[in-house]
Design a protein around this motif. Structure first.
Motif, mmCIF file in Angstrom:
data_model
loop_
_atom_site.group_PDB
_atom_site.id
_atom_site.type_symbol
_atom_site.label_atom_id
_atom_site.label_comp_id
_atom_site.label_asym_id
_atom_site.label_seq_id
_atom_site.Cartn_x
_atom_site.Cartn_y
_atom_site.Cartn_z
ATOM 1 N N UNK A 1 1.256 8.713 -8.671
ATOM 2 C CA UNK A 1 2.651 9.348 -8.344
ATOM 3 C C UNK A 1 3.399 8.517 -7.680
ATOM 4 N N UNK A 2 4.597 8.441 -7.440
ATOM 5 C CA UNK A 2 5.424 7.421 -6.784
ATOM 6 C C UNK A 2 6.036 8.062 -5.450
ATOM 7 N N UNK A 3 5.969 9.541 -5.425
ATOM 8 C CA UNK A 3 6.633 10.077 -4.257
ATOM 9 C C UNK A 3 5.641 11.326 -3.821
ATOM 10 N N UNK A 4 6.116 11.892 -2.443
ATOM 11 C CA UNK A 4 5.298 12.929 -2.239
ATOM 12 C C UNK A 4 5.505 14.180 -3.151
ATOM 13 N N UNK A 5 6.801 14.129 -3.484
ATOM 14 C CA UNK A 5 7.280 15.167 -4.414
ATOM 15 C C UNK A 5 6.553 15.231 -5.736
ATOM 16 N N UNK A 6 6.258 14.048 -6.217
ATOM 17 C CA UNK A 6 5.640 13.907 -7.498
ATOM 18 C C UNK A 6 4.379 14.440 -7.335
ATOM 19 N N UNK A 7 3.719 14.083 -6.241
ATOM 20 C CA UNK A 7 2.053 14.677 -6.058
ATOM 21 C C UNK A 7 2.163 15.899 -5.772
ATOM 22 N N UNK B 1 -13.322 19.280 10.364
ATOM 23 C CA UNK B 1 -12.099 19.329 9.717
ATOM 24 C C UNK B 1 -11.512 18.072 9.178
ATOM 25 N N UNK B 2 -12.140 17.087 9.040
ATOM 26 C CA UNK B 2 -11.862 15.851 8.610
ATOM 27 C C UNK B 2 -12.955 15.345 7.333
ATOM 28 N N UNK B 3 -12.219 15.164 6.366
ATOM 29 C CA UNK B 3 -12.862 14.768 5.318
ATOM 30 C C UNK B 3 -12.676 13.415 4.494
ATOM 31 N N UNK B 4 -13.307 12.870 4.000
ATOM 32 C CA UNK B 4 -12.738 11.576 3.322
ATOM 33 C C UNK B 4 -13.391 11.322 2.011
ATOM 34 N N UNK B 5 -12.827 10.533 1.271
ATOM 35 C CA UNK B 5 -13.244 10.391 -0.195
ATOM 36 C C UNK B 5 -12.611 9.183 -0.428
ATOM 37 N N UNK B 6 -13.182 8.583 -1.683
ATOM 38 C CA UNK B 6 -12.685 7.273 -2.559
ATOM 39 C C UNK B 6 -12.499 7.418 -3.931
ATOM 40 N N UNK C 1 0.909 -1.212 0.191
ATOM 41 C CA UNK C 1 -0.027 0.086 0.010
ATOM 42 C C UNK C 1 0.902 1.127 0.266
ATOM 43 N N UNK C 2 0.576 2.055 -0.816
ATOM 44 C CA UNK C 2 1.466 3.136 -1.020
ATOM 45 C C UNK C 2 0.618 4.438 -0.190
ATOM 46 N N UNK C 3 1.590 5.395 0.444
ATOM 47 C CA UNK C 3 0.743 6.330 1.256
ATOM 48 C C UNK C 3 1.476 7.582 0.730
ATOM 49 N N UNK C 4 1.035 8.641 0.451
ATOM 50 C CA UNK C 4 1.470 9.905 0.014
ATOM 51 C C UNK C 4 0.661 11.110 0.890
ATOM 52 N N UNK D 1 -3.758 18.801 5.506
ATOM 53 C CA UNK D 1 -3.024 17.932 5.017
ATOM 54 C C UNK D 1 -3.840 16.998 4.002
ATOM 55 N N UNK D 2 -3.261 16.731 2.934
ATOM 56 C CA UNK D 2 -4.091 15.572 1.995
ATOM 57 C C UNK D 2 -3.245 14.598 1.845
ATOM 58 N N UNK D 3 -3.892 13.200 2.510
ATOM 59 C CA UNK D 3 -3.217 12.067 2.436
ATOM 60 C C UNK D 3 -4.100 11.087 1.435
ATOM 61 N N UNK D 4 -3.170 10.444 0.433
ATOM 62 C CA UNK D 4 -3.669 9.549 -0.490
ATOM 63 C C UNK D 4 -3.072 8.115 -0.358
ATOM 64 N N UNK D 5 -4.087 7.290 -0.416
ATOM 65 C CA UNK D 5 -3.485 5.958 0.019
ATOM 66 C C UNK D 5 -4.261 4.773 -0.989
ATOM 67 N N UNK D 6 -3.442 3.887 -1.482
ATOM 68 C CA UNK D 6 -3.889 3.022 -2.504
ATOM 69 C C UNK D 6 -2.581 2.014 -2.976
ATOM 70 N N UNK D 7 -3.120 1.178 -3.495
ATOM 71 C CA UNK D 7 -2.095 0.051 -3.926
ATOM 72 C C UNK D 7 -1.461 0.652 -5.376
#
Length: 127
Positions: free
Chosen positions: A77-83, A39-44, A1-4, A67-73
Motif C-alpha cells: 500500500x502507498x498510504x495509511x488509508x489504502x492499508x 503489549x509490544x509485538x514484533x514480526x518481519x 523507507x515507507x512507514x504506515x 497500533x499496527x506499524x508496517x515499515x519497509x522499502x
C-alpha cells in the motif's frame, strides 16, 4: 523507507496474522512478544524482495485500539488509508488512520482521522 500506521479496534491476533500472510510474499517472523515491554509485538515479512518490519502496540489508544506499524522499502500500500481499507476487508472491525494532514504542533482537538467500519469511511474526531 515507507512507514504506515493503522489503529485496530479490539484486535484479533489470528485475523491480523491472516491479513499479514495474505498481503506479504512471506511472513518470516510471526508476531511475537518483544522484550520486557508488555503489549509490544514484533514480526518481519518480505514483500517485493524487501524486508518489512511489523510492530503491534496493544492498547495504544485507550484499551480498545492497537497500533499496527508496517515499515519497509516496498509495501503493498502507498498510504495509511489504502492499508486501512485492506485491513478492514479481512479484520471486519473498526480501523482508524491519520488523514495525513496533521502536523506536530497542530491543535489535537482539530485533528481528524479516517474511520472505517460497517457504516463506511468517514473523517471523524478521534473521541
Amino acid at each position: 523507507m515507507q512507514d504506515l500506521e493503522i489503529y485496530v479496534r479490539d484486535l484479533d491476533p489470528a485475523r491480523l496474522a491472516m491479513w499479514l500472510e495474505a498481503n506479504f510474499d512471506q511472513l518470516l517472523v510471526p508476531l511475537t512478544p518483544f522484550g520486557n515491554k508488555p503489549g509490544l509485538y514484533k514480526g518481519e515479512g518480505r514483500y517485493a524482495d524487501n524486508l518489512v518490519r511489523i510492530s503491534v502496540y496493544a492498547d495504544a489508544f485507550g484499551k480498545h485500539f492497537s497500533s499496527v506499524v508496517i515499515e519497509g522499502d516496498s509495501l503493498p500500500w502507498n498510504t495509511d488509508l489504502e492499508c486501512a481499507r485492506s485491513a478492514w476487508q479481512t479484520l471486519q472491525t473498526e480501523i482508524r488512520c491519520s488523514q495525513g494532514e496533521w502536523q506536530e504542533g497542530d491543535p489535537v482537538q482539530d485533528e481528524k482521522w479516517w474511520r472505517l467500519d460497517d457504516r463506511g469511511e468517514q473523517l471523524a474526531v478521534w473521541n
